[in-house]
Design a protein around this motif. Structure first.
Motif, short mmCIF file in Angstrom:
data_model
loop_
_atom_site.label_atom_id
_atom_site.label_comp_id
_atom_site.label_asym_id
_atom_site.label_seq_id
_atom_site.Cartn_x
_atom_site.Cartn_y
_atom_site.Cartn_z
N GLY A 25 0.81 -1.20 0.00
CA GLY A 25 0.00 0.00 0.00
C GLY A 25 0.85 1.26 0.00
N THR A 26 0.28 2.34 -0.54
CA THR A 26 0.92 3.65 -0.47
C THR A 26 0.25 4.42 0.67
OG1 THR A 26 1.34 3.67 -2.85
CG2 THR A 26 1.43 5.79 -1.70
N VAL A 28 -0.36 7.62 2.57
CA VAL A 28 -0.29 9.06 2.33
C VAL A 28 -0.57 9.81 3.62
CG1 VAL A 28 -1.20 10.99 0.98
CG2 VAL A 28 -1.06 8.70 -0.05
N ASP A 36 3.29 13.42 2.08
CA ASP A 36 4.35 12.41 2.02
C ASP A 36 3.71 11.08 1.68
OD1 ASP A 36 6.85 11.27 2.19
OD2 ASP A 36 6.82 11.07 4.38
N ALA A 37 4.48 10.19 1.05
CA ALA A 37 3.97 8.86 0.69
C ALA A 37 5.03 7.83 1.01
CB ALA A 37 3.60 8.81 -0.78
N ASN A 38 4.61 6.76 1.69
CA ASN A 38 5.49 5.65 1.99
C ASN A 38 4.85 4.36 1.46
OD1 ASN A 38 7.86 6.34 4.14
ND2 ASN A 38 6.15 7.75 4.39
N HIS A 39 5.67 3.50 0.90
CA HIS A 39 5.17 2.28 0.26
C HIS A 39 5.51 1.09 1.16
CE1 HIS A 39 4.58 4.86 -3.20
NE2 HIS A 39 5.79 5.34 -2.94
N LEU A 76 -4.63 5.36 2.43
CA LEU A 76 -3.79 4.35 1.81
C LEU A 76 -4.35 4.03 0.43
CD1 LEU A 76 -4.32 3.29 5.04
CD2 LEU A 76 -2.22 2.14 4.38
N GLN A 79 -3.20 -0.60 -5.28
CA GLN A 79 -3.36 -0.67 -6.72
C GLN A 79 -3.44 -2.12 -7.18
OE1 GLN A 79 -3.19 2.09 -9.33
NE2 GLN A 79 -4.18 0.33 -10.28
N HIS A 109 -8.96 2.97 -2.15
CA HIS A 109 -8.47 3.96 -1.19
C HIS A 109 -9.05 3.61 0.17
CE1 HIS A 109 -7.72 7.39 -4.35
NE2 HIS A 109 -7.09 6.26 -4.65
#
Length: 210
Positions: A25-26, A28, A36-39, A76, A79, A109
């Motif tokens: 998940g990304t 946000v 900011d975005a963390n994967h 989050l 995709q 989302h």
């Protein structure tokens, strides 16, 4: 997210299934420097809360750890399969020449509130479960286990991460699968996708809507 009604997916079971099959998940967040975005790979617990709960871990060195305020809102993005759709794949294009390119995809989302879980037992459990799940998916003949390494080494690795828990408050799903096209055009595009290495997206397009 722009969400025409014919692309909206509201069935919780389908949304959970996409997250389970695509767990990276990304995350946000909004911090002192803006968005900011963390994967991060997540574990979804479908039986907790109204919409489920997500567990994961962050590197202790990640600045996000210091920026998290208990209970703050996050989003989050998960995709699923996605691919370009050529107008040439629609039978109607060859009759009317009134089709244009597009992109089909599935995405979820998840909106919720985040909590830090900085205790060894919680973090060890997340790592053990994520490892077990993804070693199984990788079809390793001898799956890696935490006990493959020394207890001291694992303890040091666990000390370098912290756990997070996200209570999902709302799920928004967009499954853009040519629902606005005729059955013949959907079948044509799905067939082309299946023959070009996008079997998962083709199967989603061919799946009956309930």
């Amino acid at each position: 997210m722009y969400l025409p009604a014919h692309f909206a997916e509201t069935r919780t079971t389908e949304l959970h299934a996409l997250i389970g099959e695509n767990p990276l998940g990304t995350l946000v967040t909004v911090g002192p420097d803006g968005l900011d975005a963390n994967h991060i790979p997540f574990e979804l617990l479908t039986g907790q809360g109204e919409h489920g709960v997500l567990h994961a871990h962050l590197a202790r060195a990640n600045p996000l750890v210091e920026q998290i305020v208990d209970g703050m809102s996050v989003m989050l993005i998960f995709q699923g399969p996605q691919a370009y759709i050529s107008p040439n794949w629609y039978p109607s294009k060859h009759e009317t020449h009134q089709q244009v390119p597009t992109w089909n995809y599935q995405v979820v989302h998840a909106h919720g509130r985040i909590h830090l879980r900085d205790d060894e037992r919680f973090v060890r459990g997340i790592v053990a479960r994520l490892t077990r799940e993804h070693e199984t998916r990788a079809q390793e003949p001898r799956p890696w286990r935490m006990t493959d390494s020394s207890p001291d080494y694992i303890a040091r690795m666990l000390a370098a991460i912290v756990g997070i828990e996200i209570e999902i408050e709302r799920l928004v799903g967009k499954f853009k699968l040519s629902q606005n096209k005729t059955p013949q055009d959907v079948a044509g595009a799905a067939d082309a996708l299946a023959h070009s290495g996008h079997a998962e997206l083709a199967a989603a397009m061919n799946k009956p809507l309930v």
